[in-house]
Scaffold this active site. Sequence first.
Site, PDB file in Angstrom:
ATOM      1  N   LYS A 192      11.638   1.444   1.227  1.00  0.00           N
ATOM      2  CA  LYS A 192      12.820   1.645   2.074  1.00  0.00           C
ATOM      3  C   LYS A 192      14.046   1.354   1.198  1.00  0.00           C
ATOM      4  O   LYS A 192      14.892   0.510   1.511  1.00  0.00           O
ATOM      5  CB  LYS A 192      12.725   0.698   3.296  1.00  0.00           C
ATOM      6  CG  LYS A 192      13.733   0.971   4.389  1.00  0.00           C
ATOM      7  CD  LYS A 192      13.502   2.262   5.151  1.00  0.00           C
ATOM      8  CE  LYS A 192      14.604   2.490   6.168  1.00  0.00           C
ATOM      9  NZ  LYS A 192      14.589   3.838   6.759  1.00  0.00           N
ATOM     10  N   ASP A 248       0.242  -2.265   5.684  1.00  0.00           N
ATOM     11  CA  ASP A 248      -0.470  -2.708   6.875  1.00  0.00           C
ATOM     12  C   ASP A 248      -0.383  -1.615   7.944  1.00  0.00           C
ATOM     13  O   ASP A 248      -1.391  -1.207   8.548  1.00  0.00           O
ATOM     14  CB  ASP A 248       0.193  -4.010   7.369  1.00  0.00           C
ATOM     15  CG  ASP A 248      -0.584  -4.681   8.479  1.00  0.00           C
ATOM     16  OD1 ASP A 248      -1.689  -4.222   8.786  1.00  0.00           O
ATOM     17  OD2 ASP A 248      -0.072  -5.673   9.043  1.00  0.00           O
ATOM     18  N   ASP A 252      -3.379   1.711   8.722  1.00  0.00           N
ATOM     19  CA  ASP A 252      -3.963   1.886  10.058  1.00  0.00           C
ATOM     20  C   ASP A 252      -3.685   3.285  10.593  1.00  0.00           C
ATOM     21  O   ASP A 252      -4.541   3.914  11.210  1.00  0.00           O
ATOM     22  CB  ASP A 252      -3.400   0.845  11.035  1.00  0.00           C
ATOM     23  CG  ASP A 252      -4.296  -0.382  11.109  1.00  0.00           C
ATOM     24  OD1 ASP A 252      -5.132  -0.553  10.204  1.00  0.00           O
ATOM     25  OD2 ASP A 252      -4.156  -1.174  12.061  1.00  0.00           O
TER      26      ASP A 252
END
Length: 357
Positions: A192, A248, A252
Amino acid sequence: MKNYKITLLKGDGIGPEIVEQAVKALNVLADKHGFHIEYTDALLGGVAIDATGVPLPPETVEACKAADAVLLGAVGGYKWDTLPGHLRPEAGLLGIRSALGLYANLRPAVIFGPLKSASPIKDEIIGDSLDIMVVRELTGGIYFGERGRKEVKGQPAAFDTEMYTVPEIERIARVAFDVARKRNKKVTNVDKANVLESSRLWRETVLKVAEGYPDVELNHLYVDNAAMQLVRNPRQFDVILTSNIFGDILSDEASQIAGSIGMLASASLSDGTLGLYEPIHGSAPDIAGQGVANPLATILSAGMLLRYSFGMEQAAGQIDAAVAAVLETARTPDIWEEGCKRVSTAEMGDLVCALLK
Ligand code: NAD
């Protein structure tokens, strides 16, 4: 004959059943390729609590450190759900990852052609198959940074800190580039950097590491765009390199694209070749002991073990190919479809072994 040591942490629930199938597959490949594996069983999770009172006994840490690689089933179950946090089976999992210094988490999101219908993504977006590897930094960043509560302008407030050092970024970037070299030679760095200073340092460092890998293509995406691109056009990705918190979430998301939880493998690597390999699913206490668990995620994890800890690319590729082939005709109940033979955990292991021979 070369001898390798693997410590088995079978754990709880379906753990022992699925690890047994992966061991059968490893033994077939050891015979075929002329190496020997010495296995040591060690306790982790609920079984360790029952035997010793703690989820991660010191002997387990020693047995893992003495091994060339660790293969883990899964931990947890209803029986231990009411214990305090530090005594629950999952505490053992976090403890062993940190004791072994596992800073790189590799999560492949693979859709095997025959399982395309399990993916929530449309066929035309997936194409024939999909194969993405998320490389996530595991021991730094905001999950480990300074945090606390304070008062701001008389109001209660809280803060967490994202911080990375250059060496931490360099080592995870090198893992991603090395992994890409064994695949399609493309790294997408996700950060980012338009907002966060830590991301700007991350990106600068990744660019410097990339100079040592002129054969690997590198591009950058902001994390919000990456989350969108994963469902819009997942085929653009080969290796995704990212920080702890972004990884993380994105790993997923990527695994959901693949659909079936019983098919997803993972590796956690440290400096050197020691790694811990495990399916991403849990101990599935609802089906434990029934002989119906899908062992393929664990067998694929054993394939990653061969690739990343033993450097056996050919044997690892044979596991991937055998799993892809077996799905054409046989399925455990979780992924069963009309036209396929419904098989048990052990039968699935035997079929994979037969293909490996
Ligand atoms: P889970 O992954 O164990 O199960 C979720 C669902 O998927 C269940 O219906 C289960 O039957 C099914 N499933 C999972 N793996 C399967 C397989 N190989 N074949 C067929 N079906 C499969 O998640 P959960 O139910 O949330 O957690 C159960 C226990 O596992 C809890 O104690 C949890 O803390 C623990 N857990 C451990 C790990 C780990 O060891 N790495 C990871 C997640 C959860």
